[in-house]
Design a protein around this motif. Sequence first.
Motif, PDB file in Angstrom:
ATOM      1  N   TYR A 250       0.828  -1.204   0.000  1.00  0.00           N
ATOM      2  CA  TYR A 250       0.000   0.000   0.000  1.00  0.00           C
ATOM      3  C   TYR A 250       0.867   1.260   0.000  1.00  0.00           C
ATOM      4  O   TYR A 250       1.943   1.297   0.607  1.00  0.00           O
ATOM      5  CB  TYR A 250      -0.888   0.037   1.243  1.00  0.00           C
ATOM      6  CG  TYR A 250      -2.108  -0.842   1.171  1.00  0.00           C
ATOM      7  CD1 TYR A 250      -3.220  -0.453   0.424  1.00  0.00           C
ATOM      8  CD2 TYR A 250      -2.158  -2.062   1.829  1.00  0.00           C
ATOM      9  CE1 TYR A 250      -4.347  -1.255   0.349  1.00  0.00           C
ATOM     10  CE2 TYR A 250      -3.281  -2.876   1.753  1.00  0.00           C
ATOM     11  CZ  TYR A 250      -4.376  -2.464   1.020  1.00  0.00           C
ATOM     12  OH  TYR A 250      -5.483  -3.254   0.937  1.00  0.00           O
ATOM     13  N   LEU A 251       0.364   2.280  -0.671  1.00  0.00           N
ATOM     14  CA  LEU A 251       0.906   3.639  -0.566  1.00  0.00           C
ATOM     15  C   LEU A 251      -0.123   4.458   0.208  1.00  0.00           C
ATOM     16  O   LEU A 251      -1.313   4.415  -0.098  1.00  0.00           O
ATOM     17  CB  LEU A 251       1.128   4.246  -1.955  1.00  0.00           C
ATOM     18  CG  LEU A 251       2.090   3.503  -2.886  1.00  0.00           C
ATOM     19  CD1 LEU A 251       2.139   4.192  -4.249  1.00  0.00           C
ATOM     20  CD2 LEU A 251       3.483   3.435  -2.287  1.00  0.00           C
ATOM     21  N   VAL A 252       0.340   5.192   1.216  1.00  0.00           N
ATOM     22  CA  VAL A 252      -0.560   5.941   2.098  1.00  0.00           C
ATOM     23  C   VAL A 252      -0.193   7.412   2.065  1.00  0.00           C
ATOM     24  O   VAL A 252       0.999   7.769   2.041  1.00  0.00           O
ATOM     25  CB  VAL A 252      -0.465   5.418   3.549  1.00  0.00           C
ATOM     26  CG1 VAL A 252      -1.348   6.242   4.480  1.00  0.00           C
ATOM     27  CG2 VAL A 252      -0.851   3.944   3.617  1.00  0.00           C
ATOM     28  N   ASP A 253      -1.188   8.287   2.037  1.00  0.00           N
ATOM     29  CA  ASP A 253      -0.919   9.710   2.279  1.00  0.00           C
ATOM     30  C   ASP A 253      -1.930  10.234   3.286  1.00  0.00           C
ATOM     31  O   ASP A 253      -3.095   9.831   3.282  1.00  0.00           O
ATOM     32  CB  ASP A 253      -0.913  10.537   0.991  1.00  0.00           C
ATOM     33  CG  ASP A 253      -2.206  10.483   0.218  1.00  0.00           C
ATOM     34  OD1 ASP A 253      -3.107  11.275   0.548  1.00  0.00           O
ATOM     35  OD2 ASP A 253      -2.312   9.671  -0.709  1.00  0.00           O
ATOM     36  N   VAL A 254      -1.466  11.110   4.157  1.00  0.00           N
ATOM     37  CA  VAL A 254      -2.293  11.555   5.272  1.00  0.00           C
ATOM     38  C   VAL A 254      -1.868  12.960   5.701  1.00  0.00           C
ATOM     39  O   VAL A 254      -0.702  13.338   5.574  1.00  0.00           O
ATOM     40  CB  VAL A 254      -2.164  10.567   6.460  1.00  0.00           C
ATOM     41  CG1 VAL A 254      -0.732  10.469   6.945  1.00  0.00           C
ATOM     42  CG2 VAL A 254      -3.096  10.942   7.597  1.00  0.00           C
ATOM     43  N   HIS A 255      -2.826  13.733   6.178  1.00  0.00           N
ATOM     44  CA  HIS A 255      -2.560  15.064   6.738  1.00  0.00           C
ATOM     45  C   HIS A 255      -2.529  14.953   8.259  1.00  0.00           C
ATOM     46  O   HIS A 255      -3.425  14.359   8.861  1.00  0.00           O
ATOM     47  CB  HIS A 255      -3.662  16.047   6.328  1.00  0.00           C
ATOM     48  CG  HIS A 255      -3.640  16.431   4.894  1.00  0.00           C
ATOM     49  ND1 HIS A 255      -3.841  17.716   4.449  1.00  0.00           N
ATOM     50  CD2 HIS A 255      -3.421  15.687   3.770  1.00  0.00           C
ATOM     51  CE1 HIS A 255      -3.775  17.753   3.129  1.00  0.00           C
ATOM     52  NE2 HIS A 255      -3.526  16.526   2.695  1.00  0.00           N
ATOM     53  N   ILE A 256      -1.495  15.533   8.876  1.00  0.00           N
ATOM     54  CA  ILE A 256      -1.450  15.569  10.339  1.00  0.00           C
ATOM     55  C   ILE A 256      -1.358  17.026  10.792  1.00  0.00           C
ATOM     56  O   ILE A 256      -0.739  17.859  10.141  1.00  0.00           O
ATOM     57  CB  ILE A 256      -0.268  14.759  10.908  1.00  0.00           C
ATOM     58  CG1 ILE A 256       1.068  15.347  10.457  1.00  0.00           C
ATOM     59  CG2 ILE A 256      -0.376  13.295  10.502  1.00  0.00           C
ATOM     60  CD1 ILE A 256       2.264  14.674  11.127  1.00  0.00           C
ATOM     61  N   VAL A 257      -2.025  17.308  11.906  1.00  0.00           N
ATOM     62  CA  VAL A 257      -2.034  18.673  12.463  1.00  0.00           C
ATOM     63  C   VAL A 257      -0.993  18.756  13.570  1.00  0.00           C
ATOM     64  O   VAL A 257      -0.948  17.907  14.462  1.00  0.00           O
ATOM     65  CB  VAL A 257      -3.421  19.026  13.023  1.00  0.00           C
ATOM     66  CG1 VAL A 257      -3.422  20.448  13.586  1.00  0.00           C
ATOM     67  CG2 VAL A 257      -4.483  18.892  11.940  1.00  0.00           C
ATOM     68  N   VAL A 258      -0.143  19.800  13.491  1.00  0.00           N
ATOM     69  CA  VAL A 258       0.844  20.060  14.540  1.00  0.00           C
ATOM     70  C   VAL A 258       0.687  21.503  15.008  1.00  0.00           C
ATOM     71  O   VAL A 258      -0.069  22.289  14.428  1.00  0.00           O
ATOM     72  CB  VAL A 258       2.285  19.825  14.030  1.00  0.00           C
ATOM     73  CG1 VAL A 258       2.473  18.386  13.562  1.00  0.00           C
ATOM     74  CG2 VAL A 258       2.633  20.795  12.906  1.00  0.00           C
ATOM     75  N   ASP A 259       1.381  21.852  16.054  1.00  0.00           N
ATOM     76  CA  ASP A 259       1.369  23.226  16.560  1.00  0.00           C
ATOM     77  C   ASP A 259       1.776  24.181  15.443  1.00  0.00           C
ATOM     78  O   ASP A 259       2.822  24.014  14.811  1.00  0.00           O
ATOM     79  CB  ASP A 259       2.350  23.336  17.739  1.00  0.00           C
ATOM     80  CG  ASP A 259       2.304  24.695  18.417  1.00  0.00           C
ATOM     81  OD1 ASP A 259       1.802  25.661  17.804  1.00  0.00           O
ATOM     82  OD2 ASP A 259       2.772  24.798  19.568  1.00  0.00           O
ATOM     83  N   GLY A 260       0.959  25.189  15.189  1.00  0.00           N
ATOM     84  CA  GLY A 260       1.211  26.115  14.101  1.00  0.00           C
ATOM     85  C   GLY A 260       2.460  26.946  14.261  1.00  0.00           C
ATOM     86  O   GLY A 260       2.933  27.561  13.294  1.00  0.00           O
TER      87      GLY A 260
END
Length: 384
Positions: A250-260
């Motif tokens: 599998y190839l995976v792409d994902v958005h993660i939220v971090v401290d701005g």
Amino acid sequence: MDAAQQSAQVRDKAMRNTSVVGALVNIVLTVAKIIFGIIGQSHALIADGIHSLADVSTDVMVWFAAKYSNLPADKKHPYGHARIETAFTVALGIVLIITAVGIVLDSAQRLINPSTLLHPTPLVLWVAAFSIIANEWLYHYTMRVARKFKSSLLTANAWHHRSDAVSSIVVLIGVGGSLMGFPYLDALAALGVAFMIGKIGWDQSVSSVRELIDTGMEPKTAAALQRIIENVDGVRGVHMMRSRRMGGSYLVDVHIVVDGYLSVSEGHRIAEYVRLKLIDTHENISNALIHIDPEDDSLADLSAHLPLRREVLTDLAKVWVNDIDAFDINKATLHYLEGKVHVDLVLTCGLENTAELAERLEQNAAVLNYIGQVRVFKEKEGAA
């Protein structure tokens, strides 16, 4: 030659060797079943021989697929050639379905016209027993290589060998029934073989087509991966996770939220940690693309309308012309958060009251409706 190329070559060699062994065994079985099916007057054994012939064609497909699917990535195929294997698997499934349809039509014709029914001899039982042993061995041999190299095509081929073993068991039962005085059982056994062949072909074709249209991984698996990401230090949220299958992985792409307000380097470090964590956690993930977000933009990108750095600094230079020089403005750090541009300034050490200056700068920048908070920091003495 790097490690990836060496691994691809090893995989290629193993797949091709497996296909050669399978082809040789199936050629022997095809000839034996068809010849002894004719001699022993067993329609079921002849149908089983056609099944073995189909397996020869699939072994040839595996050989060609292995040769081309393991080629390294290039400019035209930046993700590699793994889906050549998938396309061959679809073709393999279609061959099996067509084979099954042909056997069904012939068997149905014989059942409708009892005069055409064959009357098997005991010789057929020995050939069927030999086929069961040979195909069961092929199944275990091929499946071992398929698991080692995570090959969906070899897995499909292994199940074809297993289906041939099962179909030979059906032949054994059907011929045994015919010898006991039930002539219809041989034709019915041929029908059973056909349905098994068709089901394997259908299942493999559907699975491969799903891969070709980028069907993602199972929801439960995706949810488990999301929980793993959420537990990584520094990750505040996860959204827009997508996956697609490429060959055996599998190839995976994902958005993660971090401290701005994190630095670019720290955000990158968290992203790289998440990427390696996903690969290490799930054996079928070959790579992951991690997108860093300072805030959740899954519903709307609040900063999409904001200007880029050059325009922002030009506007700030105009409204702050009497407060700081252009050199200090160029050292500003911009934070795109909540639909505003927030500004951090690190100024020379001659300042006495940074809070007062920050308040004045923020008031002066109020004419720019996209500017948010302004913070001023004093540069340490001796800092470069």
